[in-house]
Design a protein around this motif. Structure first.
Motif, short mmCIF file in Angstrom:
data_model
loop_
_atom_site.label_atom_id
_atom_site.label_comp_id
_atom_site.label_asym_id
_atom_site.label_seq_id
_atom_site.Cartn_x
_atom_site.Cartn_y
_atom_site.Cartn_z
N UNK A 115 0.46 -0.83 -0.08
CA UNK A 115 -0.25 0.07 -0.09
C UNK A 115 0.29 0.83 0.52
N UNK A 116 0.52 2.43 -1.25
CA UNK A 116 1.79 3.50 -0.94
C UNK A 116 1.34 4.32 0.01
N UNK A 117 1.89 5.44 -0.05
CA UNK A 117 1.89 6.26 0.96
C UNK A 117 0.10 6.49 1.41
N UNK A 118 0.39 7.24 -0.07
CA UNK A 118 -1.73 8.03 -0.12
C UNK A 118 -2.40 7.53 0.02
N UNK A 119 -2.17 6.38 -0.09
CA UNK A 119 -3.45 5.51 -0.22
C UNK A 119 -3.65 5.23 1.53
N UNK A 120 -2.55 5.02 1.82
CA UNK A 120 -2.72 4.38 3.75
C UNK A 120 -2.87 5.77 4.42
N UNK A 121 -2.76 7.08 4.15
CA UNK A 121 -3.49 8.37 4.54
C UNK A 121 -5.04 8.50 4.05
N UNK A 122 -5.28 7.88 3.37
CA UNK A 122 -6.23 8.57 2.52
C UNK A 122 -7.06 7.27 3.55
N UNK A 123 -6.80 6.27 4.15
CA UNK A 123 -7.42 4.82 4.30
C UNK A 123 -7.88 5.65 5.70
N UNK A 124 -6.38 5.65 6.76
CA UNK A 124 -6.83 6.44 7.48
C UNK A 124 -7.53 7.51 7.91
N UNK A 125 -7.67 8.51 6.97
CA UNK A 125 -8.88 9.55 6.78
C UNK A 125 -10.02 9.29 6.64
N UNK A 126 -10.40 8.39 5.67
CA UNK A 126 -11.62 7.56 5.74
C UNK A 126 -12.23 6.88 7.27
#
Length: 285
Positions: A115-126
């Protein structure tokens, strides 16, 4: 002469054609997770060979077979649980192997997820947004439950109040009927009872419910007053006769009687009472 018996020749099995060679193909993909806006980065390894039916297959056909299973399995996985998602997808692949289609046969396949960083951040935000929404929903639901409970309590109190008022109204009606019956059968039975009731009614606020007259009451005076109103007393009998006589007169007859009475009173020297009777005779009832 001996005959030659030929020994039967052993039959040899037909030789199977050699299996086609197997190939290995590795490609990358981005299958969608349970949240369609968030995707895994997958490295897919495929071991395949041309189909035995003689079809001509290619590595891309093998990838198509594997990709359908990967996409379906990944659609139920959470991006924030990449290790578990990798295990589930590999288990789904193993359960389907070997795969055949498009002129190829897939012998083995497995994936590696990242999982790339942007997806990780987006998943945490969601996730935080979902948690915040869930907390807000819980807060609103609890407020709604409290409001419902308060309304039920207020409705219950209002019903109790109306019930008490209904009971008080019913009690007041029973008391009024009892009082009317008491007045009719006891108090108004004779003038003495009516006079006694009139004298004592003024002190009703100070009387106990089943007590005697208030302190300071002169019992001899009270008895003397009541005796004057006994039915056998002459003036009470005369008053009753006059009442019955006046009730049978016409309006003109009543005025004439008052005029006669006023003159009789005037003769006895009571000018003030005579004038009051004359004034009463001139007024209309």
């Amino acid at each position: 002469m001996s005959r030659f018996i030929p020994w039967p020749r052993r039959s040899t099995p037909a030789e199977e054609p050699p299996a086609p060679p197997a190939w290995t193909y590795t490609f990358t993909d981005r299958p969608a997770s349970s949240d369609p806006t968030l995707r895994f980065t997958a490295q897919v390894h495929v071991t395949w060979r041309a189909g035995r039916s003689g079809g001509i297959g290619a590595q891309h056909d093998a990838a198509r077979l594997v990709r359908g299973i990967v996409d379906k399995a990944a659609g139920s996985c959470d991006v924030l649980r990449s290790d578990a998602a990798e295990q589930d997808i590999n288990a789904a692949l193993r359960a389907q192997l070997p795969l055949s289609g498009y002129g190829v046969e897939v012998l083995d396949s497995h994936i590696r997820l990242t999982i790339d960083d942007s997806t990780q951040k987006a998943a945490l935000l969601a996730e935080r947004m979902r948690q915040g929404y869930a907390l807000e929903e819980t807060r609103r639901r609890r407020e709604q439950e409290r409001d419902d409970a308060r309304r039920r309590e207020e409705r219950t109190r209002e019903e109790d109040r109306l019930h008490r008022e209904y009971e008080l109204d019913a009690l007041a009606r029973r008391q009024a009927r009892a009082r009317a019956d008491f007045l009719r059968t006891e108090i108004l039975a004779n003038p003495a009872s009516a006079r006694l009731y009139t004298l004592l009614e003024r002190y009703t606020e100070h009387w106990p419910r089943l007590g005697g007259p208030p302190a300071g009451t002169s019992l001899p005076d009270l008895v003397r007053e009541v005796q004057q109103w006994q039915p056998q007393v002459r003036w009470v009998a005369v008053a009753q006769l006059l009442h019955d006589f006046v009730a049978g007169l016409t309006e003109e007859g009543r005025k004439e009687l008052l005029t006669i009475l006023a003159k009789a009173v005037q003769v006895h020297g009571d000018e003030r009472t005579a004038q009051a009777l004359i004034k009463a005779a001139g007024e209309r009832e």
